[in-house]
Design a protein around this motif. Structure first.
Motif, PDB file in Angstrom:
ATOM      1  N   ILE A  95     -13.300  51.300   9.545  1.00 16.74           N
ATOM      2  CA  ILE A  95     -13.440  50.220   8.462  1.00 16.74           C
ATOM      3  C   ILE A  95     -13.356  48.886   8.858  1.00 16.74           C
ATOM      4  CG2 ILE A  95     -12.212  49.384   6.154  1.00 16.74           C
ATOM      5  CD1 ILE A  95     -11.488  52.467   5.780  1.00 16.74           C
ATOM      6  N   CYS A  96     -12.169  48.335   9.723  1.00 17.88           N
ATOM      7  CA  CYS A  96     -12.303  47.284  10.209  1.00 17.88           C
ATOM      8  C   CYS A  96     -13.587  46.643  10.987  1.00 17.88           C
ATOM      9  CB  CYS A  96     -10.880  46.825  10.986  1.00 17.88           C
ATOM     10  SG  CYS A  96      -9.487  47.219   9.899  1.00 17.88           S
ATOM     11  N   ASN A  97     -14.234  47.446  11.712  1.00 15.53           N
ATOM     12  CA  ASN A  97     -15.296  47.072  12.609  1.00 15.53           C
ATOM     13  C   ASN A  97     -16.438  47.138  11.715  1.00 15.53           C
ATOM     14  OD1 ASN A  97     -14.200  46.853  15.156  1.00 15.53           O
ATOM     15  ND2 ASN A  97     -14.266  49.028  15.448  1.00 15.53           N
ATOM     16  N   SER A  98     -16.459  47.318  10.348  1.00 16.84           N
ATOM     17  CA  SER A  98     -17.539  47.268   9.518  1.00 16.84           C
ATOM     18  C   SER A  98     -17.820  45.731   9.104  1.00 16.84           C
ATOM     19  CB  SER A  98     -17.378  48.125   8.205  1.00 16.84           C
ATOM     20  OG  SER A  98     -16.383  47.409   7.544  1.00 16.84           O
ATOM     21  N   ARG A  99     -19.102  45.698   8.901  1.00 13.49           N
ATOM     22  CA  ARG A  99     -19.397  44.226   8.278  1.00 13.49           C
ATOM     23  C   ARG A  99     -18.714  43.954   6.924  1.00 13.49           C
ATOM     24  NH1 ARG A  99     -23.202  42.582   4.539  1.00 13.49           N
ATOM     25  NH2 ARG A  99     -24.281  40.515   4.779  1.00 13.49           N
ATOM     26  N   THR A 100     -18.767  44.848   6.129  1.00 15.65           N
ATOM     27  CA  THR A 100     -18.193  44.636   4.666  1.00 15.65           C
ATOM     28  C   THR A 100     -16.768  44.232   4.926  1.00 15.65           C
ATOM     29  OG1 THR A 100     -19.471  46.684   4.084  1.00 15.65           O
ATOM     30  CG2 THR A 100     -17.531  46.030   2.664  1.00 15.65           C
ATOM     31  N   TYR A 101     -15.900  44.949   5.967  1.00 17.87           N
ATOM     32  CA  TYR A 101     -14.570  44.339   6.012  1.00 17.87           C
ATOM     33  C   TYR A 101     -14.622  42.983   6.612  1.00 17.87           C
ATOM     34  CZ  TYR A 101      -9.841  43.757   7.624  1.00 17.87           C
ATOM     35  OH  TYR A 101      -8.557  43.416   7.896  1.00 17.87           O
ATOM     36  N   GLN A 102     -15.403  42.379   7.409  1.00 11.55           N
ATOM     37  CA  GLN A 102     -15.361  41.244   8.204  1.00 11.55           C
ATOM     38  C   GLN A 102     -15.990  40.252   7.449  1.00 11.55           C
ATOM     39  OE1 GLN A 102     -16.782  41.823  11.938  1.00 11.55           O
ATOM     40  NE2 GLN A 102     -15.515  43.530  12.479  1.00 11.55           N
ATOM     41  N   LEU A 103     -16.560  40.587   6.136  1.00 15.16           N
ATOM     42  CA  LEU A 103     -17.307  39.263   5.252  1.00 15.16           C
ATOM     43  C   LEU A 103     -16.230  38.042   4.867  1.00 15.16           C
ATOM     44  CD1 LEU A 103     -19.403  41.217   2.922  1.00 15.16           C
ATOM     45  CD2 LEU A 103     -20.162  39.673   4.599  1.00 15.16           C
ATOM     46  N   SER A 104     -16.619  36.966   4.674  1.00 17.78           N
ATOM     47  CA  SER A 104     -15.822  36.138   4.151  1.00 17.78           C
ATOM     48  C   SER A 104     -15.238  36.232   2.987  1.00 17.78           C
ATOM     49  CB  SER A 104     -16.474  34.461   4.698  1.00 17.78           C
ATOM     50  OG  SER A 104     -15.735  33.454   3.944  1.00 17.78           O
ATOM     51  N   VAL A 105     -14.217  35.345   2.552  1.00 17.32           N
ATOM     52  CA  VAL A 105     -14.039  35.256   1.082  1.00 17.32           C
ATOM     53  C   VAL A 105     -14.915  34.249   0.304  1.00 17.32           C
ATOM     54  CG1 VAL A 105     -11.333  35.977   1.347  1.00 17.32           C
ATOM     55  CG2 VAL A 105     -12.160  33.457   1.463  1.00 17.32           C
ATOM     56  N   ALA A 106     -15.611  33.616   1.029  1.00 21.83           N
ATOM     57  CA  ALA A 106     -16.355  32.434   0.308  1.00 21.83           C
ATOM     58  C   ALA A 106     -17.415  33.032  -0.447  1.00 21.83           C
ATOM     59  CB  ALA A 106     -16.827  31.630   1.393  1.00 21.83           C
ATOM     60  N   THR A 107     -17.767  32.696  -1.676  1.00 19.75           N
ATOM     61  CA  THR A 107     -18.630  33.265  -2.416  1.00 19.75           C
ATOM     62  C   THR A 107     -19.988  32.246  -2.644  1.00 19.75           C
ATOM     63  OG1 THR A 107     -17.766  32.298  -4.377  1.00 19.75           O
ATOM     64  CG2 THR A 107     -16.957  34.419  -3.503  1.00 19.75           C
ATOM     65  N   ASN A 108     -20.965  32.743  -3.308  1.00 16.63           N
ATOM     66  CA  ASN A 108     -21.973  31.929  -3.636  1.00 16.63           C
ATOM     67  C   ASN A 108     -22.409  32.144  -5.248  1.00 16.63           C
ATOM     68  OD1 ASN A 108     -23.772  34.331  -3.790  1.00 16.63           O
ATOM     69  ND2 ASN A 108     -23.905  34.032  -1.559  1.00 16.63           N
ATOM     70  N   ARG A 109     -23.448  31.545  -5.706  1.00 11.05           N
ATOM     71  CA  ARG A 109     -23.525  31.668  -7.256  1.00 11.05           C
ATOM     72  C   ARG A 109     -24.191  33.173  -7.381  1.00 11.05           C
ATOM     73  NH1 ARG A 109     -29.317  28.415  -8.227  1.00 11.05           N
ATOM     74  NH2 ARG A 109     -30.647  29.484  -6.549  1.00 11.05           N
ATOM     75  N   TRP A 110     -24.533  33.906  -6.496  1.00  5.91           N
ATOM     76  CA  TRP A 110     -25.088  35.116  -6.607  1.00  5.91           C
ATOM     77  C   TRP A 110     -23.880  36.216  -6.857  1.00  5.91           C
ATOM     78  CZ3 TRP A 110     -28.112  32.201  -3.629  1.00  5.91           C
ATOM     79  CH2 TRP A 110     -29.291  31.931  -4.187  1.00  5.91           C
TER      80      TRP A 110
END
Length: 645
Positions: A95-110
């Protein structure tokens, strides 16, 4: 019915040794590759812990009507967990090696409103126990949790009853463990948790601990900049930026200037206060003299009135004491009248206990007069007493609550006021040769010589032994009281019988149990008259001419506490013996005098400023340690420390 052997809720293939214990078979069943429910639940929980949102939410609500948000991912993780041999570390690593887990908390308008599709990381505050342990780890201080060894981690506490004095863990959402639901834990950051962090003693104590790592760190680093970098690494696990280092180094220079400012402010405040206090003291002393004069004037004004009132009080007291003495002198006549009025044509047979038992392990000791004395434990109790009898029939029972000098209040109950509460009383009969074949006798027609307001002996036969009502006698402790309960019809007995009386005393008030009592039986059933207590009935058999204050002493003591007119005379004497109440105006003036007699206290702002200067002086002696403590406090209260990202 037949015994039902333990079985699993559903079948799946698993292997276990033939001599495996139930626990070993359960473990084998849970970790069977054929049992996907355990693996599915476990990986969903791991995913939820690591990302903040489970594939099935709530984490505990796994059912057909609550499908996963990403069934393919849940199936993949379930299969991976099973094929890894149920290796938790392998799943966490995946799980920790996944791209999902490593995403930033920063968001965009979508994706700024997305809370379940994992388009960005979810910022989550550290759990209460983890935060507490991390705080002590980064500061190097030893945790001091009441009731456990120093250094015990909050995550290792065995019970939620173990708490910190400032409520740190509870304020930050530690679950109360009343259920197994994950929903018990809260990760909100509202005012209570914020104050627990910013100004609570837990953080302050950890940082100011002289044995923590901060003093050593401040002393061993060659420069302030090196100390700042070390603190960032220690607390936030990252390097400090050059701007951050420069800002802290610059702040070091403010320590001396802040101290000088406080010292100057204190000097000005002290100068102002010397003049202000002198002025306030002059006003206080003038008001003090004025109040003293007012007391003297008022005392002279009411002196004649007070003297007349005192003379009247003494005269009224003498008259009241005379009436009380005269009434007490006629108490034997009062006793004779009481006996004549209350004597009943019913025969009672005091029973001798053949066995006694108390549920609270108190000793129930039979006495020569067939009473029973309770000693030892005074907690809630059920007294069970068995009596052998040759009576041919049984129609009613009488419970006498008797004085007991060794009790705190002289009995008949154990507490200081002599009270007790019989919450339920039961009657059973059985042949002596078949003691286990008991028959319960239903009781009716409850009566008592006296019962406390809000209580009633009828409540002792209502079938509810655990309620807080029943027969009680406050405020008339220290003397005999009695109650009777009858059967609708007399129970026929044959030969020797065992009569069992069970007295429930489940009231919550401390020590409210019988200290000394006696059980009697009567053949008469139905509407049985209350009659007299055994001692008083014996006195009624004595010819009136032979009754004296000595042989009637028990009844006279009873009447002194229970006769209404006697009580009112005693109360009047007691009231008149009290000194005259103080004049209201004198009382107010004396209260004012007491206040004015105290020197004007120092101004609170000045007191606080003195304390601030003293603290600042200590900080000046070790400026680098002060800077280290301030920086540690700021970093610990920062989102980078409090949250997972």
């Amino acid at each position: 019915g037949a015994d039902v052997p333990p079985a699993f809720p559903y079948e799946c293939d698993f292997s276990a040794d033939s001599d495996a214990t139930r626990r070993e078979r359960l473990a084998a069943w849970m970790t069977s590759p054929d049992n996907e429910y355990f693996a599915r639940s476990y990986v969903n929980r791991l995913w939820g812990y690591l990302t903040g949102t489970g594939l099935i939410e709530p984490l505990d609500d796994i059912r057909a009507g609550n499908p996963p948000s990403n069934p393919e991912l849940l199936d993949y993780l379930t299969t991976y967990f099973i094929e890894s041999g149920f290796d938790s570390e392998a799943v966490v690593r995946e799980i920790c090696n996944s791209r999902t887990y490593q995403l930033s908390v920063a968001t965009n308008r979508w994706n700024q409103l997305d809370s379940q599709n994992y388009s960005h990381a979810k910022a989550r505050r550290l759990p209460a126990e983890v935060l507490y342990d991390a705080l002590h780890h980064v500061t190097g201080s030893v945790s001091e949790i009441p009731g456990v060894e120093p250094g015990t981690r909050a995550a290792a506490l065995p019970d939620v009853a173990i708490q910190l004095p400032d409520g740190f863990l509870n304020n930050l959402g530690r679950p109360v463990r009343e259920s197994a639901c994950e929903c018990e834990r809260s990760d909100d950051l509202q005012l209570g948790p914020i104050m627990a962090l910013v100004s609570g003693p837990t953080v302050g104590t950890a940082i100011s601990d002289p044995d923590c790592a901060l003093p050593t760190l401040a002393q061993e680093q060659n420069s302030t900049a090196e100390m700042v970098r070390e603190l960032y690494l220690r607390i936030l696990s990252r390097e400090a930026t050059d701007d951050e280092v420069a800002a802290v180094v610059q702040a070091e220079g403010f320590i001396a200037s802040d101290h000088d400012r406080l010292v100057a402010e204190l000097g000005e405040k002290e100068s102002w206060w010397r003049e202000e206090k002198q002025s306030l003291e002059l006003k206080r002393k003038a008001a003090l003299a004025e109040t003293q004069q007012a007391i003297k004037s008022r005392s002279a004004e009411i002196a004649q009135q007070r003297a007349e009132a005192e003379e009247k009080r003494k005269a009224d007291l003498a008259l009241a004491e005379k009436k009380l003495t005269e009434y007490a002198a006629s108490s034997l006549d009062l006793a004779n009248n009481y006996l004549a009025k209350n004597k009943a044509d019913v025969e009672w047979f005091p029973l001798a206990a053949s066995s006694t038992k108390s549920s609270n392990k108190a000793a129930l000791v039979p006495q020569a007069d067939r009473s029973v004395v309770a000693t030892g434990n005074a907690d809630k109790a059920v007294y069970t007493l068995a009596f052998e009898t040759s009576l041919s029939e049984l129609g009613a029972i009488r419970l006498e609550a008797l004085p007991y000098p060794d009790a705190k209040g002289g009995g008949p109950g154990l507490p200081a006021n002599g009270n007790f509460v019989v919450t339920e009383i039961e009657l059973h009969v059985a042949p002596k040769d078949k003691p286990d074949s008991k028959t319960r006798v239903s009781l009716v027609n409850a009566k008592a010589d006296f019962t406390q307001g809000g209580f009633d002996p009828k409540q002792a036969i209502d079938g509810n032994s655990n309620n807080q009502k029943g027969w009680a006698i406050s405020p008339r402790g220290g003397t005999t009281h009695w109650a009777v309960w009858a059967a609708k019809e007399a129970v026929q007995l044959s030969g020797q019988s065992i009569v069992t009386v069970t007295i429930h005393q489940k009231h919550n008030a401390a020590d409210h149990r019988l200290a000394r009592f006696r059980i009697s039986a009567s053949k008469q059933a139905g509407d049985v008259p209350l009659g007299l207590a055994e001692e008083f009935a014996a006195l009624s058999a004595v010819p009136q001419a032979q009754r004296t204050a000595e042989n009637a002493g028990g009844l006279l003591g009873y009447l002194e506490k229970n006769d209404g007119h006697w009580q009112s005379l005693k109360q009047k004497v007691a009231q008149l013996k009290k000194p005259l109440p103080e004049d209201g105006q004198i009382v107010r003036l004396n209260n004012r005098l007491k206040v004015l007699g105290v020197e004007t206290p120092d101004d609170p702002g000045l007191v606080q400023l003195r304390s601030d200067v003293a603290a600042s002086k200590n900080q000046m002696e070790n400026q680098r340690l002060t800077l280290a403590q301030d920086l540690a406090w700021a970093l610990i209260n920062s989102p980078a420390f409090l949250f997972n990202r």
